[in-house]
Write an enzyme that holds these catalytic residues in place. Structure first.
Site, mmCIF file in Angstrom:
data_model
loop_
_atom_site.group_PDB
_atom_site.id
_atom_site.type_symbol
_atom_site.label_atom_id
_atom_site.label_comp_id
_atom_site.label_asym_id
_atom_site.label_seq_id
_atom_site.Cartn_x
_atom_site.Cartn_y
_atom_site.Cartn_z
ATOM 1 N N GLY A 29 0.921 -1.227 0.183
ATOM 2 C CA GLY A 29 0.079 -0.076 -0.168
ATOM 3 C C GLY A 29 0.782 1.314 0.030
ATOM 4 O O GLY A 29 1.974 1.400 -0.007
ATOM 5 N N THR A 31 1.149 3.592 2.235
ATOM 6 C CA THR A 31 1.893 3.775 3.585
ATOM 7 C C THR A 31 3.293 3.119 3.642
ATOM 8 O O THR A 31 4.481 3.427 3.834
ATOM 9 C CB THR A 31 1.075 3.556 4.973
ATOM 10 O OG1 THR A 31 0.025 4.107 4.608
ATOM 11 C CG2 THR A 31 1.997 4.049 6.141
ATOM 12 N N GLU A 102 -1.258 -10.537 3.343
ATOM 13 C CA GLU A 102 -0.635 -9.925 4.658
ATOM 14 C C GLU A 102 -1.007 -10.619 5.748
ATOM 15 O O GLU A 102 -0.205 -10.383 6.602
ATOM 16 C CB GLU A 102 -1.444 -8.593 4.459
ATOM 17 C CG GLU A 102 -1.199 -7.714 3.167
ATOM 18 C CD GLU A 102 -1.967 -6.287 3.126
ATOM 19 O OE1 GLU A 102 -1.570 -5.476 2.393
ATOM 20 O OE2 GLU A 102 -3.147 -6.337 3.523
ATOM 21 N N LYS A 120 -6.549 7.020 9.805
ATOM 22 C CA LYS A 120 -7.346 5.555 9.981
ATOM 23 C C LYS A 120 -7.761 5.057 11.178
ATOM 24 O O LYS A 120 -8.314 4.277 11.301
ATOM 25 C CB LYS A 120 -6.014 4.735 9.281
ATOM 26 C CG LYS A 120 -5.431 5.369 8.256
ATOM 27 C CD LYS A 120 -6.300 4.546 7.062
ATOM 28 C CE LYS A 120 -5.652 4.787 5.670
ATOM 29 N NZ LYS A 120 -4.625 3.969 5.584
HETATM 30 C C1 5RP Z 1 -3.665 -3.683 1.314
HETATM 31 C C2 5RP Z 1 -3.687 -3.231 2.586
HETATM 32 C C3 5RP Z 1 -3.102 -1.824 2.869
HETATM 33 O O1 5RP Z 1 -2.232 -2.015 4.051
HETATM 34 C C4 5RP Z 1 -4.247 -1.069 3.392
HETATM 35 O O2 5RP Z 1 -5.044 -0.804 2.334
HETATM 36 C C5 5RP Z 1 -3.781 0.444 3.771
HETATM 37 O O3 5RP Z 1 -3.314 1.188 2.610
HETATM 38 P P1 5RP Z 1 -2.632 2.490 2.339
HETATM 39 O O4 5RP Z 1 -1.380 2.468 3.119
HETATM 40 O O5 5RP Z 1 -2.416 2.704 0.802
HETATM 41 O O6 5RP Z 1 -3.845 3.422 3.038
HETATM 42 O O7 5RP Z 1 -4.498 -3.851 3.506
HETATM 43 O O8 5RP Z 1 -4.296 -4.793 1.153
#
Ligand code: 5RP
Length: 213
Positions: A29, A31, A102, A120
């Site tokens: 993702g 982050t 994951e 979040k």
């Molecule tokens: C991917 C995930 C990511 O960790 C989650 O969607 C957060 O993403 P981002 O850091 O882009 O907000 O679970 O399957």
């Protein structure tokens, strides 16, 4: 401070956690995209497990050593993002559709550290919950689940079909058990607090650390 700056702050703090010799799980993702260069810049002698082809490609380009996850039984540490974090440390994951891999990687790790921007954090998890489904019998699986919509997204690397569960989440244990117990569901995006060690939250005041389990 912008959301992107908060993500970077949390990810760069997490990049300081791995130690030489560790096996480190790399999430997926936007982050985690800040984590990878910060980790690579430390030039540590570590081996990494990637949770998606996108992460594998980015990590490899940065010179991080990748390890296949077919023979490894455990990892020291995994760092990953989340879509929602509740006050007890329950997570929704899988906005990027990578939640099955994951969760397997996080579940095999001694320590699972979640990196998020402050937006979040939620008072209570809200639908949707991402799902990975088997194609075989999918109409019956959707009927059994109820309140589920197929996602307009490519198949997962494991040939799963992505969907989102929009049913109620007021009882998280029950919802997670029900999703896990529905035949045809490969994995859902709810993560129990028992899986989460710590949440690092990027904020204007710096990185807040929330110990979970
Ligand atoms: C991917 C995930 C990511 O960790 C989650 O969607 C957060 O993403 P981002 O850091 O882009 O907000 O679970 O399957």
């Amino acid at each position: 401070m912008t959301t992107e700056e908060e993500k970077r702050l949390a990810a760069e703090a997490a990049a300081m956690l791995p130690e030489p010799g560790m096996v480190v799980g790399l999430g997926t993702g936007s982050t985690v995209a800040y984590l990878l260069p910060a980790l690579a810049a430390r030039r540590l002698d570590i081996r990494c497990v990637a949770t998606s082809p996108a992460t594998a490609q980015a990590a490899e380009a940065l010179g991080l050593e990748l390890e296949p996850f077919e023979t490894l039984q455990r990892l020291d540490l995994t760092i990953d993002g989340a879509d929602q974090v509740d006050p007890n440390g329950w997570l929704v994951k899988g906005g990027g559709g990578a939640h099955t891999r994951e969760k397997i990687v996080a579940g095999a790790s001694d320590r699972f550290v979640v990196v998020v921007s402050s937006n979040k954090l939620v008072a209570a998890l809200q639908p949707p919950v991402p799902l990975e489904l088997l194609e075989f019998g999918i109409a019956a699986t959707l009927r059994a689940l109820g309140d589920t919509r197929l996602r307009d997204a490519p198949r997962t690397p494991d040939d799963g079909v992505l969907a989102d569960f929009w049913g109620p989440l007021d009882e998280l244990e029950r919802a997670a058990d029900r999703l896990s117990a529905t035949p045809g569901v490969v994995e859902h995006g709810l993560c129990r607090p028992e899986m989460v060690s710590e949440v690092l939250i990027g904020t204007a005041a710096g990185v807040q650390r929330r110990h979970v389990s």
